[in-house]
Design an enzyme around this catalytic site. Sequence first.
Site, PDB file in Angstrom:
ATOM      1  N   SER A 171       0.829  -1.201   0.000  1.00 16.17           N
ATOM      2  CA  SER A 171       0.000   0.000   0.000  1.00 16.17           C
ATOM      3  C   SER A 171       0.870   1.260   0.000  1.00 16.17           C
ATOM      4  CB  SER A 171      -0.971  -0.043   1.191  1.00 16.17           C
ATOM      5  OG  SER A 171      -2.038   0.858   1.013  1.00 16.17           O
TER       6      SER A 171
ATOM      7  N   ASP B 126      -9.460  -5.746  -4.599  1.00 10.35           N
ATOM      8  CA  ASP B 126      -8.882  -4.461  -4.179  1.00 10.35           C
ATOM      9  C   ASP B 126      -9.138  -3.423  -5.265  1.00 10.35           C
ATOM     10  OD1 ASP B 126      -7.396  -2.389  -3.161  1.00 10.35           O
ATOM     11  OD2 ASP B 126      -5.462  -3.417  -3.290  1.00 10.35           O
TER      12      ASP B 126
ATOM     13  N   HIS C 293      -7.595  -6.078  -0.223  1.00 12.79           N
ATOM     14  CA  HIS C 293      -6.396  -5.299   0.083  1.00 12.79           C
ATOM     15  C   HIS C 293      -5.687  -5.849   1.322  1.00 12.79           C
ATOM     16  CE1 HIS C 293      -3.941  -1.748  -0.444  1.00 12.79           C
ATOM     17  NE2 HIS C 293      -4.117  -1.394   0.817  1.00 12.79           N
TER      18      HIS C 293
END
Length: 446
Positions: A257, A364, A406
């Site tokens: 991320s 995601d 995610h």
Amino acid sequence: MSDATAAAANGATGEGKPVHDFSNGATGGEEVVHDFSNGATGDDELVRHLSNGATGGDEVVRDFSNGGTGGDEVVRDFSNGATGDDEAVRDFSNGATGDDEVVHDFSPLLLVYKSGRLERPLILPAVPPGRDAATGVESKDVALSPSTFVRLYLPPGATAGAGGEEKPAKLPVVVYFHGGGFVIGSAATCVYHRFLNDLAAACPAVAVSVDYRLAPEHLLPAAYEDSLAALKWVLSAADPWLSGHGDLARVLLAGDSAGANICHHLAMHPDVKQGAGLKGIVLIHPWFWGKEPVGGEQEHRSPNGAPANGCRNGKGKRKSLWEFVCPDAADGVDDPRMNPTAPGAPGLEKLACEKVMVCVAEGDHLRWRGKAYAEAAALAKAKAKGSPEPEPAAAVELFESVGVGHVFYLLDPDMEEAKQLLGRIAAFVNAKRAGERELHAACESE
């Protein structure tokens, strides 16, 4: 240090459970859970309290020691002049009623109130370094500054030679940057500690997990600067684990991320030169965005182009988390640091690494950006070699996990998809270039 449990000292009405107490200057994290030593009647939880000069953050969670009637939560509190993160969460110590207005809502990562106090709902417990029973990996913390540190991981057998050699075999070095939107997370957090233990053992590799300053107390470029300083420290081989067991000609950057965003930034930084030992980058569910949608992003966008879960305030306006943590961003989410493929962004042929791995997840909403980055990197590397065709998978690898979201591998590391992801990353870390593989095969055939 052993855990002390069921110690209801000083007339406490509950159980005092000090866990990993490093309060006397240790470099790890002190973690005290359910501390009733002062006679409090509620849950006193002290987590990673390092106020006596240790290198981590001071976290006090649900501190009722002063007789508060509500939940007094103070997380990473350096309010007495320390140089680290000043972060107060649900602090009712001054008589606040807790109903002040939310001016920036980035749930579930961060809430900013009109009074200035901050709430981070996803704070996860920190754990100290040491030997991991499951993998045999050893870890330790090293302070880099008054407000930053790294956690090093050394896999079992790192001192054993390969093929009967007396000289210890050198291992690749993986430098990892945690995610959290630049506003939450730590190298000491339990989920990252578990993953780095697993990664160091799976490769095997010497791993370095970087703890950097967080926004909004320290807006960008603070996290970038701390991460660059940590990478330079790694490359200097200042620690015996790195100099004795790490192959500094095989350094890879990895992160998830926002941490993947940091990896890209470092690989493009002019201070990180090509040929300096940076073999590759592993971008796991990278946080990139842009004004113009790619793939299926449109359904995840608000009318102004920000992510649909962007900031919401009382006036109905939206502001992206990126614009909040980096207020001086050029052209908002089309700043090259957030949108590496934006018009005018530096070309990815400038990446100071030989190979790139991009990992995305089917569930995601950032996956389309990750795929676009992988495609652009392949084209850029081909362009740098004078070829009109994209680079083969040996130089740029895209791996998609199906049916998950995610950073799923942090939340459930035992699921099959998480094990597959770990295995693919370990294979990428150890993969040699095509020429090296051919040479190695030729040598074996002789």
